[in-house]
Design an enzyme around this catalytic site. Structure first.
Site, PDB file in Angstrom:
ATOM      1  N   LYS A  88       0.803  -1.073   0.113  1.00 15.00           N
ATOM      2  CA  LYS A  88       0.153   0.029   0.161  1.00 15.00           C
ATOM      3  C   LYS A  88       0.979   1.185  -0.188  1.00 15.00           C
ATOM      4  O   LYS A  88       0.594   2.188  -1.013  1.00 15.00           O
ATOM      5  CB  LYS A  88      -1.003  -0.080   1.285  1.00 15.00           C
ATOM      6  CG  LYS A  88      -1.902  -0.990   1.191  1.00 15.00           C
ATOM      7  CD  LYS A  88      -2.948  -1.166   2.302  1.00 15.00           C
ATOM      8  CE  LYS A  88      -2.373  -1.313   3.684  1.00 15.00           C
ATOM      9  NZ  LYS A  88      -1.606  -2.632   3.676  1.00 15.00           N
ATOM     10  N   THR A  89       1.936   1.176   1.135  1.00 15.63           N
ATOM     11  CA  THR A  89       2.858   2.645   1.163  1.00 15.63           C
ATOM     12  C   THR A  89       3.658   2.841  -0.163  1.00 15.63           C
ATOM     13  O   THR A  89       3.456   3.655  -0.937  1.00 15.63           O
ATOM     14  CB  THR A  89       3.524   2.633   2.202  1.00 15.63           C
ATOM     15  OG1 THR A  89       2.865   2.406   3.438  1.00 15.63           O
ATOM     16  CG2 THR A  89       4.570   3.605   2.379  1.00 15.63           C
ATOM     17  N   ASP A 130      -1.982   7.007   5.960  1.00 18.54           N
ATOM     18  CA  ASP A 130      -1.896   5.619   6.288  1.00 18.54           C
ATOM     19  C   ASP A 130      -3.133   5.363   7.379  1.00 18.54           C
ATOM     20  O   ASP A 130      -3.214   6.177   8.190  1.00 18.54           O
ATOM     21  CB  ASP A 130      -0.295   5.184   6.717  1.00 18.54           C
ATOM     22  CG  ASP A 130      -0.329   3.937   6.597  1.00 18.54           C
ATOM     23  OD1 ASP A 130      -0.943   3.128   5.796  1.00 18.54           O
ATOM     24  OD2 ASP A 130       0.960   3.617   6.482  1.00 18.54           O
ATOM     25  N   THR A 159      -6.164  -1.430   6.517  1.00 21.49           N
ATOM     26  CA  THR A 159      -6.248  -2.804   6.281  1.00 21.49           C
ATOM     27  C   THR A 159      -7.648  -3.318   6.565  1.00 21.49           C
ATOM     28  O   THR A 159      -7.796  -4.361   6.254  1.00 21.49           O
ATOM     29  CB  THR A 159      -5.505  -3.139   7.604  1.00 21.49           C
ATOM     30  OG1 THR A 159      -5.875  -2.423   8.951  1.00 21.49           O
ATOM     31  CG2 THR A 159      -4.126  -3.076   7.578  1.00 21.49           C
ATOM     32  N   ARG A 188       6.736  -8.163   2.078  1.00 15.47           N
ATOM     33  CA  ARG A 188       7.496  -7.522   3.420  1.00 15.47           C
ATOM     34  C   ARG A 188       8.101  -8.933   3.824  1.00 15.47           C
ATOM     35  O   ARG A 188       9.238  -8.594   4.289  1.00 15.47           O
ATOM     36  CB  ARG A 188       6.594  -6.861   4.503  1.00 15.47           C
ATOM     37  CG  ARG A 188       7.505  -6.486   5.646  1.00 15.47           C
ATOM     38  CD  ARG A 188       6.572  -5.447   6.519  1.00 15.47           C
ATOM     39  NE  ARG A 188       6.736  -4.272   5.939  1.00 15.47           N
ATOM     40  CZ  ARG A 188       5.319  -3.515   5.840  1.00 15.47           C
ATOM     41  NH1 ARG A 188       4.567  -3.815   6.778  1.00 15.47           N
ATOM     42  NH2 ARG A 188       5.549  -2.306   5.439  1.00 15.47           N
TER      43      ARG A 188
END
Ligand SMILES: Nc1ncnc2c1ncn2[C@@H]1O[C@H](COP(=O)(O)OP(=O)(O)O)[C@@H](O)[C@H]1O
Ligand SMILES: [Mg+2]
Length: 360
Positions: A80-81, A125, A174, A233
């Site tokens: 997302k980031t 965020d 999320t 990640r």
């Protein structure tokens, strides 16, 4: 079986997030920054989101306008980031970065918005964790590029309208299902990120190995990919830990046996389930006879926040067919029992789970 929260053994309330923790911290952020794709073309997987987003950005560029507001949803660590940063860089504009929990007062948001220039991208965020008044101010800013700044208190208070140059809001969450309808509706484009396939994670790991100067053979990267819990990640993190292992216990090359031994050492299982995932399944099967049990109770049993269980562990367990969310609570599937080496109870039949019972 009846269950009382006070029966829980405190010692079990350890935290399970370590190697496969989905949030990045300190040092890791620096490494992540180095590994982040910088353009849409460099993004691996998420083909549909990439295509759709590419179109939104291209159309905006041709019109010479800021793109529509974008909402990115999905479990942690899926990009997302990264996508928010790419949106700004593809548009050639600065990215302003903040988060829902950081905006406690509407005034915080007003300060950020009033400092924006035309076309800037504002990334919020965890947008579902913004305070109510800030959220309401954001509605207006998104729709009319204007906010009312309230000066003073009580009967003497006055609202001063403030114009904001057209900007693009990129929100990440999320849990899209937790966003209030009016906020969700103000996004022109919504993308839901899905867990990655092993072959996609393999590409990500190969790319990262190249950037980090790690020598890895294909069987080695494939093994890491298959245990990365569908999450880039985690894939990048496991690569770095396997590299450590290769350097200390082997000749520095990430081979299949090296990857296997390292990941076993770090307690990442064959299917990528981490300690929290296993703890959730274990509690569900052993303590609650396979369910149904409420998510809050389940969270207490594993000593985690309800949100962590819901947003981090469950999406992966559901997607891999280990756990079902039903209106009566969580249920372990036969695959969950088998994965734990247990025999499923004979009467285990799953209720119909369509139509979807949960929004995300
Ligand atoms: N599609 C992708 N292709 C390659 N690398 C990715 C991709 N998505 C995420 N990553 C990697 O995973 C890391 C975490 O991604 P991030 O965007 O921070 O996730 P999120 O914001 O959803 O938690 C990034 O540092 C990046 O290197
Ligand atoms: Mg992020």
């Amino acid at each position: 079986m009846t269950f009382h929260e006070e029966d829980l053994d405190e010692a079990e309330a350890t935290h399970y997030r370590s190697l496969t923790a989905v949030d990045a911290d300190g040092d890791e952020r620096a490494v992540e920054a180095a590994l982040r794709p910088r353009t849409l073309d460099e993004v691996v997987g998420q083909v549909r989101v990439r295509d759709q987003l590419g179109l939104v950005l291209e159309a905006a560029r041709r019109r010479g306008r800021a793109p529509d507001h974008v909402l990115l949803s999905g479990p942690p660590g899926l990009g997302k980031t990264t996508l928010a940063m790419i949106i700004a860089s593809e548009m050639g504009v600065p990215l302003r970065l903040t988060s829902g929990p950081a905006i406690t007062h509407a005034g915080d948001l007003a300060a950020i918005l009033s400092g924006m220039n035309e076309g800037d991208v504002l990334f919020v965020d965890e947008i579902h964790r913004m305070s109510r008044p800030a959220e309401e101010m954001l509605y207006m800013a998104m729709e009319d590029f204007r906010v009312d700044v309230v000066i003073g208190k009580g009967p003497g208070a006055t609202a001063i309208p403030l114009e904001i140059p057209p900007f693009t809001l990129v929100g990440a969450t999320t849990r899209a299902g937790l966003l209030p309808g009016p906020l969700r509706d103000r996004f022109g484009f919504t993308a839901h990120l899905e867990f990655y396939e092993a072959h996609e994670l393999d590409l990500i790991i190969k790319r990262s190995a190249r950037l980090l100067g790690v020598h890895a053979v294909p069987e080695g990267t494939a093994e890491i990919a298959s245990r990365s819990r569908g999450t880039p990640r985690i894939a990048n993190r496991l690569l770095r830990r396997v590299r450590d292992f290769a350097q200390v216990r082997a000749d520095g090359v990430v081979t299949l046996p090296v990857a296997r031994d390292a990941l076993d050492l770090y307690e990442v299982d064959q299917l990528g389930l981490d300690r929290l995932d296993r703890a959730v399944l274990d509690a569900l099967c052993r303590r609650f006879g396979g369910g149904p049990v409420g998510v809050s109770t389940l969270a207490v049993a594993v000593g985690e926040e309800r949100e962590t269980v819901e947003e981090v562990a469950e999406p992966f367990l559901v997607r891999n067919g280990f756990l079902a969310r039903t209106p009566r609570g969580r249920i372990a599937t036969p695959a969950a029992w088998e994965h734990l080496g247990l025999t499923p109870p004979p009467a285990l039949t799953l209720p119909e789970t369509d139509p979807p019972l949960f929004e995300d």
